[in-house]
Design a protein around this motif. Structure first.
Motif, short mmCIF file in Angstrom:
data_model
loop_
_atom_site.label_atom_id
_atom_site.label_comp_id
_atom_site.label_asym_id
_atom_site.label_seq_id
_atom_site.Cartn_x
_atom_site.Cartn_y
_atom_site.Cartn_z
N ALA A 178 -9.86 6.55 1.24
CA ALA A 178 -10.11 5.56 0.20
C ALA A 178 -8.86 5.26 -0.62
O ALA A 178 -8.81 4.30 -1.37
CB ALA A 178 -11.22 6.06 -0.74
N ASP A 179 -7.84 6.09 -0.45
CA ASP A 179 -6.64 5.99 -1.30
C ASP A 179 -5.44 6.53 -0.53
O ASP A 179 -5.17 7.70 -0.62
CB ASP A 179 -6.89 6.75 -2.60
N ASP A 180 -4.73 5.76 0.26
CA ASP A 180 -4.72 4.32 0.20
C ASP A 180 -4.60 3.77 1.62
O ASP A 180 -4.11 2.68 1.83
CB ASP A 180 -3.53 3.92 -0.69
N LYS A 181 -5.07 4.59 2.58
CA LYS A 181 -4.84 4.21 3.97
C LYS A 181 -5.78 3.11 4.45
O LYS A 181 -5.55 2.50 5.49
CB LYS A 181 -4.86 5.46 4.85
N GLY A 228 5.58 7.86 -2.68
CA GLY A 228 5.62 8.33 -4.07
C GLY A 228 4.75 7.59 -5.06
O GLY A 228 5.12 7.47 -6.22
N GLU A 229 3.59 7.10 -4.64
CA GLU A 229 2.72 6.49 -5.64
C GLU A 229 1.99 7.57 -6.43
O GLU A 229 1.80 7.45 -7.62
CB GLU A 229 1.71 5.54 -4.98
N GLU A 230 1.61 8.63 -5.74
CA GLU A 230 0.82 9.69 -6.39
C GLU A 230 1.69 10.61 -7.24
O GLU A 230 1.26 11.08 -8.29
CB GLU A 230 0.07 10.52 -5.33
N ALA A 231 2.87 10.92 -6.76
CA ALA A 231 3.78 11.81 -7.49
C ALA A 231 5.20 11.39 -7.14
O ALA A 231 5.58 11.39 -5.98
CB ALA A 231 3.54 13.25 -7.07
N THR A 289 -2.79 -5.36 -3.61
CA THR A 289 -2.66 -3.91 -3.46
C THR A 289 -3.92 -3.21 -3.95
O THR A 289 -4.94 -3.86 -4.19
CB THR A 289 -1.39 -3.42 -4.19
N GLU A 290 -3.86 -1.88 -4.08
CA GLU A 290 -5.02 -1.11 -4.54
C GLU A 290 -5.30 -1.39 -6.01
O GLU A 290 -4.50 -1.97 -6.71
CB GLU A 290 -4.75 0.38 -4.35
N GLY A 291 -6.46 -0.89 -6.47
CA GLY A 291 -6.76 -0.98 -7.89
C GLY A 291 -8.06 -1.72 -8.17
O GLY A 291 -8.67 -1.51 -9.21
N ALA A 347 0.87 -1.19 0.00
CA ALA A 347 0.00 0.00 0.00
C ALA A 347 0.90 1.23 0.00
O ALA A 347 2.04 1.17 0.45
CB ALA A 347 -0.91 0.01 1.22
N HIS A 348 0.37 2.35 -0.50
CA HIS A 348 1.19 3.56 -0.49
C HIS A 348 0.77 4.48 0.65
O HIS A 348 -0.39 4.50 1.06
CB HIS A 348 1.17 4.28 -1.84
N THR A 349 1.74 5.22 1.16
CA THR A 349 1.48 6.10 2.30
C THR A 349 1.14 7.52 1.86
O THR A 349 0.53 8.26 2.63
CB THR A 349 2.73 6.18 3.21
ZN LIG Z 1 -3.72 5.06 -4.55
#
Ligand SMILES: [Zn+2]
Length: 471
Positions: free
Chosen positions: A135-138, A169-172, A197-199, A103-105
């Motif tokens: 909802a994204d991504d906690k 750094g998943e978002e940017a 993972t998410e998606g 998961a991303h922080t």
């Molecule tokens: Zn995400």
């Protein structure tokens, strides 16, 4: 807030009792009612940590302290001090290759004036937890965290290592501090047979969960620039080689051009299953896609009413930027358009670009590909042990739901894992379509229902234990 939570617990108790995991199938039973307070605490704590891109180490510090207090060893990997990644591992017997829980922080930005509550307050109100990252991504971060903590506390014997990765750094990620860094420089620490993972997404309709979508593949960004060149000059003198005219004609030609409809195993299965669970009128459109005589009309319907599903049918070619002009009375020597192309995973890209050039048919307009950092890989398998486990885990929690594979139109960090041979699956908590649109990932106001959060933690646990618990 507290009384609302208690009310929910009591109302949900009967339903929850049915969901207690039998000891034989997935390790020992977990009393999920007893876990709710801790799930909510970690989730709210993590949402309250403002991890807008560039501040991920704050969440890593929280997780590190927690894991270490529970006796779970962690490693912290940071290319930049403020943007650390954390890996925690619980060892199994090694009989099977590890399972990666990813998961991303980081979270995207907020416009506080659009929020009815504090964006990082993690307020519990009306059955929802509100905040950036809910909802994204906690939600996935919390589900993965609880799975690790429960395995450790229960002293479970595992057939494979469980690896927890909190990535930055998943978002940017202009500097490649997140998944790119982990895969390129620390892959042995996260190498796994499967990743969750998410998606994915889970759809509630009329109060019931109707479909559990598991992301098994995704489109590949293949952006291009169209650059038109001509002679610069005074705006009072018309010129036949004015690049604005050539560029706008090229954009118009591509806009009316349609790439061919092409199914892959994932999308074929998705639309077939959708046609069997949807109301008659919608089901008919999905069925008509498979009949050459009716496919064109069905596609037109989707283009107008269900653009997400329309995009799943083909490589999409979408103009997103126009750049031209330096003054109202100046003909510029150059004009440029950017196209966001999302290619089907098996697209023949040189052939696609050649086709586009032919459609444009104008030597004054050049097509310049923008480099794509993501590799391409075949879809993750739907006949794997992990996919079967996800199906069983979904059916236990949402007995009426159809479970189906799905192709994402967007790109995720699974695109770094699949080329390394990690069979990667995207999952997500249950939401209504309206909640997904109005309060989903990246929306002005983000929230997730408490009930969906608790169910999602159970879903993640069940799926992880199905493939990992020692037999
Ligand atoms: Zn995400």
């Amino acid at each position: 807030m507290a009384w609302k939570l208690k009310l929910f617990c009591r109302a949900g108790a009967a339903a929850m009792a049915l969901m207690v995991v039998p000891a034989s199938a997935q390790g020992p039973a977990v009393n999920w009612n007893e876990q709710q307070a801790e799930i909510l605490r970690h989730y709210r704590d993590l949402v309250q940590i403002d991890t807008r891109s560039g501040n991920e180490t704050k969440a890593v510090d929280y997780l590190k302290k927690l894991f270490e207090s529970e006796g779970i060893p962690v490693q912290v990997f940071a290319l930049q001090p403020a943007r650390a990644n954390l890996v925690a591992r619980i060892k199994g017997s090694g009989r099977k290759k590890p399972l990666l829980l990813l998961a991303h922080t980081d979270v995207v930005g907020v416009q506080p004036e659009k929020w009815p509550v504090a964006p990082f307050g993690a307020i519990v109100k009306d059955g929802y937890v509100w905040g950036r990252g809910t909802a994204d991504d906690k939600d996935k971060l919390t589900a993965n965290l609880m799975t690790m903590l429960l395995v450790k506390r229960l002293g479970l014997h595992l057939d494979r290592d469980l690896i927890f990765l909190a990535e930055s750094g998943e978002e940017a990620d202009p500097d490649g501090v997140g998944m790119k860094f982990m895969v390129e420089q620390h892959f042995p620490d996260i190498d796994a047979e499967f990743a969750l993972t998410e998606g994915g997404s889970t759809l509630i309709e009329n109060g019931r969960v109707k479909a559990v979508n598991i992301a098994t593949t995704e489109k590949v960004p293949r952006r291009i620039r169209l650059v038109a060149t001509g002679t610069s000059g005074h705006g009072s003198v018309p010129r036949l080689d004015n690049p604005l005219i050539h560029l706008s004609q090229a954009v118009a030609k591509l806009a009316s051009w349609q790439t061919p409809l092409r199914f892959n195993d994932t999308t074929r299965s998705y639309f077939q299953q959708m046609s069997s669970i949807s109301p008659a009128a919608e089901a008919q459109h999905y069925r008509e896609l498979f009949n050459p005589a009716t496919a064109a009309a069905a596609q037109r319907y989707l283009a107008e009413h269900e653009p997400q599903r329309y995009s799943m049918l083909r490589t999409s070619v979408v103009p997103t930027m126009l750049k031209a002009g330096v003054g109202q009375n100046v003909i510029p020597s150059e004009a440029e358009a950017v196209f966001d192309i999302r290619a089907l995973p098996d697209e023949d890209v040189p052939k696609l670009f050649a086709g586009m050039k032919q459609v444009i048919g104008d030597p004054a307009v050049k097509l310049v590909p923008i480099p794509n950092p993501r590799s391409v890989a075949p879809p993750s398998r739907t006949d794997s042990e992990m996919y079967a486990a996800l199906e069983r885990a979904a059916h236990r929690i949402y007995p009426d739901a159809a479970v189906m594979p799905m192709m994402l139109n967007g790109a995720t960090d699974m695109s770094y894992l699949r080329p390394k041979g990690v069979q990667s699956y995207g999952i997500g908590p249950a939401t209504t379509e309206l909640d997904e649109i109005n309060y989903g990932a990246h929306s002005d106001v983000e929230r997730l229902s408490e009930k969906s959060l608790y169910e999602f933690v159970q879903f993640t646990w069940n799926a992880a234990m199905e493939v990992s618990a020692g037999k």
